[in-house]
Scaffold this active site. Structure first.
Site, mmCIF file in Angstrom:
data_model
loop_
_atom_site.group_PDB
_atom_site.id
_atom_site.type_symbol
_atom_site.label_atom_id
_atom_site.label_comp_id
_atom_site.label_asym_id
_atom_site.label_seq_id
_atom_site.Cartn_x
_atom_site.Cartn_y
_atom_site.Cartn_z
ATOM 1 N N LYS A 1 -3.001 11.768 0.422
ATOM 2 C CA LYS A 1 -2.009 11.070 1.253
ATOM 3 C C LYS A 1 -1.051 10.296 0.358
ATOM 4 O O LYS A 1 -1.434 9.326 -0.292
ATOM 5 C CB LYS A 1 -2.674 10.085 2.212
ATOM 6 C CG LYS A 1 -1.669 9.541 3.235
ATOM 7 C CD LYS A 1 -2.202 8.372 4.037
ATOM 8 C CE LYS A 1 -1.832 7.030 3.442
ATOM 9 N NZ LYS A 1 -0.387 6.775 3.318
ATOM 10 N N GLU B 1 3.440 5.943 2.551
ATOM 11 C CA GLU B 1 4.382 6.191 3.651
ATOM 12 C C GLU B 1 5.831 5.931 3.220
ATOM 13 O O GLU B 1 6.761 6.486 3.792
ATOM 14 C CB GLU B 1 4.015 5.357 4.887
ATOM 15 C CG GLU B 1 3.916 3.852 4.672
ATOM 16 C CD GLU B 1 2.535 3.402 4.211
ATOM 17 O OE1 GLU B 1 1.821 4.209 3.569
ATOM 18 O OE2 GLU B 1 2.177 2.234 4.482
ATOM 19 N N GLY C 1 -3.695 1.426 -5.599
ATOM 20 C CA GLY C 1 -2.910 0.559 -4.722
ATOM 21 C C GLY C 1 -3.336 -0.888 -4.889
ATOM 22 O O GLY C 1 -3.845 -1.279 -5.945
ATOM 23 N N GLU D 1 -6.275 -5.664 -2.197
ATOM 24 C CA GLU D 1 -6.580 -5.941 -0.797
ATOM 25 C C GLU D 1 -7.039 -4.651 -0.079
ATOM 26 O O GLU D 1 -8.071 -4.628 0.588
ATOM 27 C CB GLU D 1 -5.274 -6.482 -0.213
ATOM 28 C CG GLU D 1 -5.241 -6.849 1.205
ATOM 29 C CD GLU D 1 -3.768 -6.940 1.682
ATOM 30 O OE1 GLU D 1 -2.837 -7.062 0.840
ATOM 31 O OE2 GLU D 1 -3.565 -6.848 2.894
ATOM 32 N N GLY E 1 -7.957 -1.911 -1.619
ATOM 33 C CA GLY E 1 -9.117 -1.429 -2.384
ATOM 34 C C GLY E 1 -10.420 -1.932 -1.781
ATOM 35 O O GLY E 1 -11.396 -1.193 -1.656
ATOM 36 N N GLU F 1 -8.012 2.123 -8.699
ATOM 37 C CA GLU F 1 -7.088 1.602 -9.707
ATOM 38 C C GLU F 1 -6.195 0.614 -8.984
ATOM 39 O O GLU F 1 -5.342 0.999 -8.193
ATOM 40 C CB GLU F 1 -6.288 2.749 -10.330
ATOM 41 C CG GLU F 1 -5.808 2.420 -11.723
ATOM 42 C CD GLU F 1 -4.384 1.897 -11.749
ATOM 43 O OE1 GLU F 1 -4.211 0.673 -11.491
ATOM 44 O OE2 GLU F 1 -3.475 2.678 -12.015
ATOM 45 N N CYS G 1 1.672 -1.214 -11.935
ATOM 46 C CA CYS G 1 0.388 -1.909 -11.855
ATOM 47 C C CYS G 1 0.045 -2.608 -13.167
ATOM 48 O O CYS G 1 -0.578 -3.653 -13.182
ATOM 49 C CB CYS G 1 -0.717 -0.952 -11.429
ATOM 50 S SG CYS G 1 -0.819 0.496 -12.461
ATOM 51 N N GLU H 1 -0.308 -10.992 -8.092
ATOM 52 C CA GLU H 1 0.511 -9.842 -8.479
ATOM 53 C C GLU H 1 1.765 -9.804 -7.599
ATOM 54 O O GLU H 1 1.672 -9.784 -6.378
ATOM 55 C CB GLU H 1 -0.278 -8.547 -8.308
ATOM 56 C CG GLU H 1 0.520 -7.346 -8.803
ATOM 57 C CD GLU H 1 -0.248 -6.041 -8.707
ATOM 58 O OE1 GLU H 1 -0.848 -5.779 -7.653
ATOM 59 O OE2 GLU H 1 -0.221 -5.291 -9.691
HETATM 60 P P1 ADP Z 1 1.426 -1.804 -0.671
HETATM 61 O O1 ADP Z 1 0.895 -2.961 0.113
HETATM 62 O O2 ADP Z 1 2.199 -2.200 -1.869
HETATM 63 O O3 ADP Z 1 2.125 -0.813 0.182
HETATM 64 P P2 ADP Z 1 -1.100 -0.565 -0.460
HETATM 65 O O4 ADP Z 1 -2.297 -0.807 -1.291
HETATM 66 O O5 ADP Z 1 -1.064 -1.126 0.903
HETATM 67 O O6 ADP Z 1 0.150 -1.055 -1.267
HETATM 68 O O7 ADP Z 1 -0.830 1.003 -0.325
HETATM 69 C C1 ADP Z 1 -1.280 1.992 -1.217
HETATM 70 C C2 ADP Z 1 -1.720 3.223 -0.435
HETATM 71 O O8 ADP Z 1 -2.829 2.871 0.375
HETATM 72 C C3 ADP Z 1 -0.677 3.785 0.519
HETATM 73 O O9 ADP Z 1 -0.777 5.201 0.510
HETATM 74 C C4 ADP Z 1 -1.101 3.232 1.864
HETATM 75 O O10 ADP Z 1 -0.694 4.016 2.952
HETATM 76 C C5 ADP Z 1 -2.607 3.263 1.726
HETATM 77 N N1 ADP Z 1 -3.313 2.339 2.614
HETATM 78 C C6 ADP Z 1 -2.896 1.131 3.070
HETATM 79 N N2 ADP Z 1 -3.822 0.587 3.889
HETATM 80 C C7 ADP Z 1 -4.844 1.457 3.959
HETATM 81 C C8 ADP Z 1 -6.117 1.473 4.644
HETATM 82 N N3 ADP Z 1 -6.492 0.463 5.416
HETATM 83 N N4 ADP Z 1 -6.918 2.545 4.461
HETATM 84 C C9 ADP Z 1 -6.560 3.564 3.669
HETATM 85 N N5 ADP Z 1 -5.397 3.613 3.004
HETATM 86 C C10 ADP Z 1 -4.532 2.585 3.146
#
Ligand code: ADP
Ligand code: MG
Length: 482
Positions: free
Chosen positions: A173, A176, A226, A229, A231, A248, A282, A378
């Site tokens: 995935k 978005e 990502g 939070e 993670g 990561e 990162c 961060e």
């Molecule tokens: P940011 O907050 O900078 O967008 P995220 O860590 O939220 O960074 O996003 C990194 C990836 O994790 C994106 O592909 C996002 O869609 C996905 N993501 C965000 N929330 C969730 C979740 N609850 N479960 C799985 N994937 C998620």
């Protein structure tokens, strides 16, 4: 405006719900495309396809064949470099020169893993029994991969390369904000010989589309890059099935400058460390630690140079810093700029240019206390926090005083000092007299709250492999116990 579709089981398709979401050009704030808003039903279909592809053939494909497919994928990226780089810049905002570099990096990554596919070996183990004992490596099965928006195609390559080399099939995935380059590359998957279902690209929001990937019982492993939070959310969800996870996550990496460093190179390195890719990195060297005797001069030199950074649309070749990826990210960075103004002094920037586009100014705060919010959290934008230090011990104390441990850099001409500091740093990646060069052959990942598991090199492949012990008895007689 373009209409994109997801890529599931070798075909492009819409979400089962028919819902879509908008994708933007950060330089103009205009909608440039729509993508399917995938949810659990779409993920289920993708996982089923990946499972069929795994048991139906991919795991039995020879390593040579898998390697060749990866090499062909690399070739396609090289052939389409300019077009893909353009898409990457339009969608992410990053300078076109950096997107071109990312396309080369993605191709090189697939080449590396194309070669590595045939070098995944087990071991024969010496044992006291009359037996041959081996440890063999096997692909885990269906891997779920969730990637961020800062290096859209490169992050996909870092994850797809090792998973496919290992013999896994994948549901991936993209973020978005930036799904376009990977969806565009997926148009070539069939032509390079990737069987249907081996790589499925699902698009959608984090909780609605990423969440079901993590929760799906047929997904054996999750690789995530990502925020810390998210993670934590992923690790909690994966715990239900004791699923293997590699994470990561973020960082607040120290970039340490001793007074004996080459001054010009140091100033350059401080700026490059945190302003490359608009600071949406990162491993950004967002805490710049400077020894007291060069401190004032260093801050002035960094500020003078930061003010000359050309901020503008990524698509213009002279641009050195593009807009941030989204309005949300711009607002987040603007909030930290305001916090910084209360916590420290401003040497450069601190605001945002007027007009369209999610731009912010390259910003330098100095006289920052390491306990300040702008030194601990961060920001993921072009914001540098400069912190003075007295001596080596003091530098190390500050450097390690963060929950993160992704990267660090040290600048000095004294090799003894360099190695002492390297040894004292709690970070997964440490540079000496440089910051940010990323070698695809070497391990990448963090200590502490920057996550665990390693990407790239042979370490990257290990994340997708199971280890099977095989014991072959050579005694042609009953055990004789009863
Ligand atoms: P940011 O907050 O900078 O967008 P995220 O860590 O939220 O960074 O996003 C990194 C990836 O994790 C994106 O592909 C996002 O869609 C996905 N993501 C965000 N929330 C969730 C979740 N609850 N479960 C799985 N994937 C998620
Ligand atoms: Mg988020």
């Amino acid at each position: 405006m373009k209409t994109y579709q997801m890529y599931v089981d070798g075909k492009f398709c819409d979400a089962a719900s028919g819902k879509t979401f908008n994708v933007f050009d950060p330089a103009t704030e205009e909608v440039i495309a729509t993508c399917p808003a995938g949810e659990a039903a779409d993920v289920a279909r993708a996982v089923a396809a990946a499972k069929r592809a795994f048991y139906g053939g991919w795991r039995g494909t020879s390593a040579q064949e898998r390697g060749r497919i990866l090499l062909r994928l690399a070739e396609r990226i090289r052939a389409r470099r300019d077009e893909l780089a353009r898409i990457e810049t339009l969608n992410s905002g990053k300078p076109i020169v950096e997107s071109e570099y990312d396309m080369d990096d993605s191709a090189t990554c697939f080449e590396y893993y194309g070669g590595l596919a045939t070098k995944i070996n087990g071991e024969v183990i010496q044992v006291p029994a009359n037996a041959v004992v081996m440890a063999v490596k096997e692909p885990m099965g269906v891997a779920g991969q969730i990637i961020p928006w800062n290096y859209p195609l490169a992050m996909a390559a870092w994850k797809l390369g090792p998973a496919l080399a290992a013999g896994c099939t994948v549901v991936i995935k993209p973020a978005e904000q930036t799904p376009l380059s990977l969806l565009d590359l997926a148009r070539d998957f069939e032509a390079i010989g990737l069987p249907p279902g081996v790589v499925n690209v699902v698009t959608g929001m984090g909780p609605e589309c990423g969440g079901p990937i993590v929760a799906h019982p047929d997904v054996r492993k999750i690789a995530f890059t990502g925020s810390a939070e998210v993670g934590k959310i992923i690790m909690r969800s994966a715990a239900d099935q004791l699923k293997r996870v590699s994470l990561e996550l973020g960082g607040k990496s120290p970039n340490i400058f001793f007074s004996d460093a080459d001054f010009e190179a140091a100033v350059d390195g401080a700026l490059f460390g945190v302003f490359i890719n608009q600071g949406e990195v990162c491993s950004a060297g967002s805490r710049v630690l400077v020894q007291q005797d060069i401190y004032k001069r260093f801050v002035d030199a960094c500020a003078a140079k930061a003010k000359t950074i050309k901020v503008g649309p990524g698509i213009e070749r002279e641009t050195k810093m593009g807009p941030l990826v989204s309005a949300e990210q711009r607002d987040r960075v603007r909030r930290y700029q305001e916090i910084g103004k209360r916590e420290a002094k401003v040497a450069a920037g601190g605001g945002a240019p007027k007009g369209k586009g999610w731009y912010v100014e390259p910003t330098i705060f100095y006289d920052v206390d390491n306990s300040a919010t702008i030194a601990q959290e961060e920001i993921f934008g072009p914001v540098m926090s400069v912190i003075p230090f007295k001596d080596e011990a003091h530098a190390l104390e500050i450097a390690n005083a963060t929950p993160y441990g992704l990267a660090a850099a040290v600048w000095t001409r004294d090799i003894f000092k360099a190695f002492r500091v390297v040894k004292g740093l709690e970070a997964g990646i440490v540079w000496v007299n440089h910051m940010q060069p990323t070698m695809l052959e070497a391990p990448w990942g963090g200590y502490k709250m920057s996550g665990f598991g390693r990407e790239l090199g042979h370490w990257g492949v290990e994340e997708y492999l199971e280890t099977k012990q095989i014991y072959i008895n050579l005694d042609e007689a009953p055990i004789g116990w009863y």
